[in-house]
Design an enzyme around this catalytic site. Sequence first.
Site, mmCIF file in Angstrom:
data_model
loop_
_atom_site.group_PDB
_atom_site.id
_atom_site.type_symbol
_atom_site.label_atom_id
_atom_site.label_comp_id
_atom_site.label_asym_id
_atom_site.label_seq_id
_atom_site.Cartn_x
_atom_site.Cartn_y
_atom_site.Cartn_z
ATOM 1 N N SER A 3 -7.788 -24.431 -17.076
ATOM 2 C CA SER A 3 -8.014 -23.774 -16.036
ATOM 3 C C SER A 3 -7.449 -22.222 -15.858
ATOM 4 C CB SER A 3 -7.730 -24.851 -14.853
ATOM 5 O OG SER A 3 -6.269 -24.953 -14.678
ATOM 6 N N SER A 40 -4.339 -27.278 -19.216
ATOM 7 C CA SER A 40 -4.653 -25.965 -18.823
ATOM 8 C C SER A 40 -3.872 -24.604 -19.043
ATOM 9 C CB SER A 40 -4.844 -25.991 -17.123
ATOM 10 O OG SER A 40 -5.875 -26.851 -16.666
ATOM 11 N N LYS A 45 -1.263 -17.129 -12.372
ATOM 12 C CA LYS A 45 -2.463 -17.848 -12.051
ATOM 13 C C LYS A 45 -2.465 -17.974 -10.494
ATOM 14 C CE LYS A 45 -4.513 -22.354 -13.295
ATOM 15 N NZ LYS A 45 -4.181 -23.657 -14.186
#
Lengths: 143, 470
Positions: free
Chosen positions: B159, B183, B83
């Site tokens: 996310s 997330s 990420k």
Amino acid sequence: VQPAMSSRSAGPLKPTETIDAGPLAAGPLTAGPLAAGPLAAGPLAAGPLDIGWATSGWYRGLEILPKPRFRQDVLVRNPTPEDPDLDGYARAAALAAGLSIDDAWWPGVVRHLGVLMARAASLEPNDIRDAPLPADSAAVFTP
Amino acid sequence: MIEDDRLGNGDAVAIAGDVRAGRVTATEVAQSALAAVKSGDGEVNSFTSVLTERALLEASKVDALVAAGEDPGPLAGVPFAVKNLFDVAGEVTLAGSRINGEDPPATADAVAVSRLTEAGAVLVGSLNMDEYAYGFTTENSHYGPCRNPHDRDRVAGGSSGGSGAAVAANFVPLTLGSDTNGSVRVPATLCGVFGLKPTYGRISRRGMFPFCPSLDHVGVLARSVRDLAMTFDVLHGHDPGDPVSVDRPPELTADQVDDGIGDLRLGVAGGYFARGGVPEALEAVATMAERLGIDRRVTIAEAGRARSAAMVITASEGAQLHLDDLRDRASDFDPMTRDRFLAGALVPASAYLMAQRFRQWFRVEMNRVLASVDVFLAPATPFPAPLIGQREAVVEGETVLTQPYLGYYTQPLSLVGLPVVTVPVSGASGLPLGVQLVAAPYREAVLLRVAAELERRGLCGIPEVGRRWT
């Protein structure tokens, strides 16, 4: 609502006290970059918040959060941007935080704030727990 | 997309085994992953940067170790991506934002990235996410929406949406994400891959751009349970550079995943967790419980309020973190996050502290529940992946806002830092769904044993992209 501690007084400010010296004496509304901002020109310009700011700095602004009424209102319905208490509180808090929030964003911000305040208020009732919440509010959490 | 038969089923442990045995080189694996990203990610948009030069350099070092007869590490040659809130030396850490794009490049890798590369894994790129991790759909206005490989009209979750999509599309077998309110677990579920959110404080967050420090976790997304276990073993451990890093000796899990579940007390979460989702999300849990013969139901008091506390804490801490930018350049935020951060900046301290006090109470409550069972099952998301741009959904006859509601089942659990594994299951709609396995703090090994048993019995597993389950 517990008033904020002032570094220039021995105890909490009382509702009738004013900040009469120092950088907040004139308040950001009259002297700072927000003097011509949304509060001065917006729908609350002639409202109670404006009077609060003009006379006593930022404590009067926070005073418009009448806790019992606010909680009852928030818990039975979602606050709307038209809610005078939430809107007024939000404008005071935004000024205290030094935030200039675009008018176009304001409804969304207040809607989100209303949800958060309702969520926060919902934590206090004690219909299941058999004791008050612990005093520990440490932000560094250990599972 | 790694289609070479020599790479086995594409999970990380299989790849590492092949690289260590010399059946394939790390360079070949890296080239395959890079080619897969190049040919396939245009439609998925899971990557925000591809590190070709670095990947090939790292792979060559692994190959050199293998050639020299030295140990290249347990994840030798495994391509992975992170990420884009993890620091990668020489790259700007975007955290999904335009604002951070103006920062200088990171001077060192995040600790989690370093630990994987030291274990022989090969970093191939950084991944799309919701701006500053504040979202559940990865509909990022700066870098474009990440699309679900199972249906590209749908969100990948968030996310860590890029982290879920990159594994589901088989660009890489392993990714890192972060989990504050769900997330890792939400995108793992919507993309049909395995996810692990370890106990709070287990994996160092040093070098990871924060969202809400008192709730932020590092997590893993992968194609098998053994991959989760191997990666957890490599990643966890005390780091004095992270103020919440827990100082415990390593507790390895990979050698326990085949131990079975005969001695474990399993339960199913009732009450709040038995409602609030569409039927197929609830039925996924019920079916799994039935197949495992679970008849114990646990009730978790005040889970709804726990979700409320998580929301208040998240908004307050997140807003505080970004206060300067909210003052000076709020228009540069993604509109999806800007209004929520601004609202968070206006929450009174008393509300935040009340939420933290509630959290302490809920911690005791959850530990009480987890004294009666070793692992309990709960839904992971209330519905499968929504369409990109879908703002509302109907659950139990009520209209809900799609984006925040995706965290309905995940937020109460991460509030108190419990370890959770999400396993992918099929939904009646043909889209992936997930089940959360939840244990007491620091019992990741037990969770992974249950997940492995489910995998062995065929009760969960990775769905093939492009072919809906029925």
